[in-house]
Design an enzyme around this catalytic site. Structure first.
Site, PDB file in Angstrom:
ATOM      1  CG  ASP A  94       2.023  14.024  16.916  1.00  0.00           C
ATOM      2  OD1 ASP A  94       1.674  13.433  17.979  1.00  0.00           O
ATOM      3  OD2 ASP A  94       2.674  13.477  16.069  1.00  0.00           O
TER       4      ASP A  94
ATOM      5  CD  GLU B 211       1.378   7.341   5.339  1.00  0.00           C
ATOM      6  OE1 GLU B 211       0.999   6.253   5.730  1.00  0.00           O
ATOM      7  OE2 GLU B 211       1.751   8.261   5.868  1.00  0.00           O
TER       8      GLU B 211
ATOM      9  CG  HIS C  46       1.757   1.672   4.764  1.00  0.00           C
ATOM     10  ND1 HIS C  46       0.470   1.913   3.979  1.00  0.00           N
ATOM     11  CD2 HIS C  46       1.838   2.835   5.575  1.00  0.00           C
ATOM     12  CE1 HIS C  46       0.148   3.125   4.133  1.00  0.00           C
ATOM     13  NE2 HIS C  46       0.889   4.021   4.842  1.00  0.00           N
TER      14      HIS C  46
ATOM     15  CB  SER D 202      -0.920   0.033   1.147  1.00  0.00           C
ATOM     16  OG  SER D 202      -0.058  -0.260   2.420  1.00  0.00           O
TER      17      SER D 202
ATOM     18  CG  PHE E  95      10.262  12.843  10.891  1.00  0.00           C
ATOM     19  CD1 PHE E  95       9.159  13.917  11.143  1.00  0.00           C
ATOM     20  CD2 PHE E  95       9.696  11.737  10.650  1.00  0.00           C
ATOM     21  CE1 PHE E  95       7.946  13.729  11.608  1.00  0.00           C
ATOM     22  CE2 PHE E  95       8.288  11.583  10.956  1.00  0.00           C
ATOM     23  CZ  PHE E  95       7.293  12.604  11.390  1.00  0.00           C
TER      24      PHE E  95
HETATM   25  P1  FAD Z   1      -2.764   6.608  20.244  1.00  0.00           P
HETATM   26  O1  FAD Z   1      -2.643   5.293  19.723  1.00  0.00           O
HETATM   27  O2  FAD Z   1      -4.102   7.179  20.585  1.00  0.00           O
HETATM   28  O3  FAD Z   1      -1.513   6.864  21.342  1.00  0.00           O
HETATM   29  C1  FAD Z   1      -0.326   7.063  21.124  1.00  0.00           C
HETATM   30  C2  FAD Z   1       0.500   7.105  22.492  1.00  0.00           C
HETATM   31  O4  FAD Z   1      -0.152   8.019  23.354  1.00  0.00           O
HETATM   32  C3  FAD Z   1       0.153   5.974  23.257  1.00  0.00           C
HETATM   33  O5  FAD Z   1       0.855   4.883  23.132  1.00  0.00           O
HETATM   34  C4  FAD Z   1       0.014   6.290  24.824  1.00  0.00           C
HETATM   35  O6  FAD Z   1       1.304   6.496  25.153  1.00  0.00           O
HETATM   36  C5  FAD Z   1      -0.372   7.603  24.486  1.00  0.00           C
HETATM   37  N1  FAD Z   1      -1.833   7.978  24.942  1.00  0.00           N
HETATM   38  C6  FAD Z   1      -3.203   7.400  24.173  1.00  0.00           C
HETATM   39  N2  FAD Z   1      -4.115   7.616  24.782  1.00  0.00           N
HETATM   40  C7  FAD Z   1      -3.882   8.030  26.242  1.00  0.00           C
HETATM   41  C8  FAD Z   1      -4.555   8.045  27.310  1.00  0.00           C
HETATM   42  N3  FAD Z   1      -5.743   7.918  27.315  1.00  0.00           N
HETATM   43  N4  FAD Z   1      -3.661   8.362  28.447  1.00  0.00           N
HETATM   44  C9  FAD Z   1      -2.452   8.403  28.447  1.00  0.00           C
HETATM   45  N5  FAD Z   1      -1.732   8.263  27.427  1.00  0.00           N
HETATM   46  C10 FAD Z   1      -2.415   7.898  26.114  1.00  0.00           C
HETATM   47  N6  FAD Z   1      -0.308  12.138  12.123  1.00  0.00           N
HETATM   48  C11 FAD Z   1      -1.095  12.928  11.588  1.00  0.00           C
HETATM   49  O7  FAD Z   1      -1.352  14.290  12.225  1.00  0.00           O
HETATM   50  N7  FAD Z   1      -1.866  12.752  10.294  1.00  0.00           N
HETATM   51  C12 FAD Z   1      -1.496  11.736   9.757  1.00  0.00           C
HETATM   52  O8  FAD Z   1      -1.952  11.523   8.565  1.00  0.00           O
HETATM   53  C13 FAD Z   1      -0.837  10.628  10.437  1.00  0.00           C
HETATM   54  N8  FAD Z   1      -0.755   9.406   9.631  1.00  0.00           N
HETATM   55  C14 FAD Z   1       0.156   8.486  10.416  1.00  0.00           C
HETATM   56  C15 FAD Z   1       0.318   6.953   9.671  1.00  0.00           C
HETATM   57  C16 FAD Z   1       0.893   6.006  10.581  1.00  0.00           C
HETATM   58  C17 FAD Z   1       0.912   4.813   9.864  1.00  0.00           C
HETATM   59  C18 FAD Z   1       1.570   6.186  11.455  1.00  0.00           C
HETATM   60  C19 FAD Z   1       2.291   5.198  12.218  1.00  0.00           C
HETATM   61  C20 FAD Z   1       1.487   7.540  12.417  1.00  0.00           C
HETATM   62  C21 FAD Z   1       0.716   8.540  11.615  1.00  0.00           C
HETATM   63  N9  FAD Z   1       0.576   9.990  12.249  1.00  0.00           N
HETATM   64  C22 FAD Z   1      -0.443  10.940  11.717  1.00  0.00           C
HETATM   65  C23 FAD Z   1       1.298  10.181  13.424  1.00  0.00           C
HETATM   66  C24 FAD Z   1       0.447   9.943  14.557  1.00  0.00           C
HETATM   67  O9  FAD Z   1      -0.689  10.756  14.645  1.00  0.00           O
HETATM   68  C25 FAD Z   1       1.339  10.188  15.944  1.00  0.00           C
HETATM   69  O10 FAD Z   1       2.353   9.273  16.025  1.00  0.00           O
HETATM   70  C26 FAD Z   1       0.568  10.556  17.209  1.00  0.00           C
HETATM   71  O11 FAD Z   1       1.323  11.189  18.173  1.00  0.00           O
HETATM   72  C27 FAD Z   1       0.024   9.207  17.852  1.00  0.00           C
HETATM   73  O12 FAD Z   1      -0.943   8.811  17.354  1.00  0.00           O
HETATM   74  P2  FAD Z   1      -1.747   7.372  17.469  1.00  0.00           P
HETATM   75  O13 FAD Z   1      -2.834   6.947  16.604  1.00  0.00           O
HETATM   76  O14 FAD Z   1      -0.757   6.170  17.611  1.00  0.00           O
HETATM   77  O15 FAD Z   1      -2.286   7.436  18.846  1.00  0.00           O
END
Ligand code: FAD
Length: 291
Positions: free
Chosen positions: A102, A10, A261, A8, A211
């Site tokens: 973020d 991105e 990916h 896939s 990064f």
């Molecule tokens: P989550 O899985 O919700 O959390 C990540 C971490 O945050 C957890 O491990 C935990 O330590 C902490 N956390 C979460 N919930 C809690 C809680 N309730 N209490 C305490 N700690 C908590 N970013 C963008 O802005 N746009 C994008 O399109 C984008 N695409 C991405 C695609 C991929 C494949 C990847 C790997 C990352 C991408 N990111 C993107 C980056 C991502 O948004 C960041 O890494 C962000 O910091 C974490 O997102 P997550 O969905 O993993 O978060």
């Protein structure tokens, strides 16, 4: 036996009309490889929402590859996100990459919107209530920087799967041993969803280094050494980048990985060359098969 992998790709939403024209050329080059999906990122802080939507809708209407729309919890209420997801579903967009996101660069730490989804697991649960989406989520072979430890990171990943996510796309990494450890730990914790490694072909080594510090990805010395002295030689850098990614993917394939990916950074050449080297040929795989 090593099989031809599923892939896939991105992309990020382009910033200008010229960049958009260029992006369609990149996608046209990659379409014949019949990837499982084209995913489109959602800018930091939700900043590219309209552009992400436009690109996703155009892929859906103009290309034979299904789009996956990235969606983050940032800067929107639960209701706004639910409405957006419902509109996508009604328009035929059925795959979402659900992320926490973020905070914008000037805000030091992630702070959930008081009326928004607090993290990716909550977003996945919300999307499940909207429609029967295919939902991919992020995984971190080297642990997410906000996680206190590996066990907490894995618990968080498990919550996302238990909430209804169907695939894990990993953060990029260069040392496969992190991925193998992560895969074993995920399996031991009962996670059975496909774990798809994120592969970043290195187009600009100094940017990758910068990064990687932010997202806590290890850049091994053996890789840094290969780019030393090539700062002004992009042609050779690209050849080196291809050989590094090919080596990495070949090792993953030998160790049972069957889907990748690619973070294309909106460029086709490196990704296409790597896929070719891995045995993919135009129209060899079926785009209808999800990874
Ligand atoms: P989550 O899985 O919700 O959390 C990540 C971490 O945050 C957890 O491990 C935990 O330590 C902490 N956390 C979460 N919930 C809690 C809680 N309730 N209490 C305490 N700690 C908590 N970013 C963008 O802005 N746009 C994008 O399109 C984008 N695409 C991405 C695609 C991929 C494949 C990847 C790997 C990352 C991408 N990111 C993107 C980056 C991502 O948004 C960041 O890494 C962000 O910091 C974490 O997102 P997550 O969905 O993993 O978060």
């Amino acid at each position: 036996m090593v099989l031809t992998p599923k892939v896939s790709f991105e992309f990020f939403p382009p910033h200008s009309a010229e960049a958009e024209t260029q992006l369609w050329k990149v996608m046209e080059k990659l379409v014949p490889l019949s990837p499982s999906f084209f995913s489109v990122t959602y800018g930091a802080g939700g900043s590219t929402r309209n552009r992400t939507e436009r690109v996703v809708e155009r892929i859906h209407s103009a290309l034979p590859i299904p789009p996956a729309a990235h969606l983050t919890c940032i800067g929107a209420t639960r209701k706004e996100i639910d409405n957006l997801a419902k509109n996508w579903w009604d328009a035929g967009i059925q795959h979402i990459v659900a992320l926490r996101g973020d905070s914008p660069f000037d805000s030091p730490k992630f702070a959930p919107n008081p009326n928004g989804y607090e993290n990716a697991a909550a977003l996945v649960a919300g999307l499940r209530r909207v429609a029967d989406f295919e939902i991919s989520v992020a995984g971190y072979p080297e642990k997410h920087p906000d996680s206190p430890n590996v066990a907490a990171d894995l618990d968080n990943l498990k919550r996302k799967i238990d909430a209804g996510a169907t695939r894990i796309l990993t953060q990029y990494f260069f040392d496969n041993s992190y991925f193998y450890r992560f895969r074993d730990a995920a399996a031991a914790s009962g996670i059975t969803a496909p774990l798809v490694p994120g592969i970043l072909p290195i187009t600009n080594f100094s940017k990758v280094l910068e990064f990687s510090k932010k997202c806590a990805t290890t850049v091994p010395d053996r890789i840094a050494k290969q780019f030393r002295g090539l700062e002004d030689d992009s042609e050779t850098r690209n050849l080196i980048a291809a050989s590094i990614a090919i080596e990495q993917c070949e090792d993953l394939l030998k160790n049972g990985v069957c889907a990748f990916h690619f973070y294309t950074l909106n460029r086709a050449a490196l990704t296409y060359a790597i896929c070719w080297r891995l045995g993919m040929r135009p129209s060899l795989n079926s785009a209808a098969d999800a990874a």
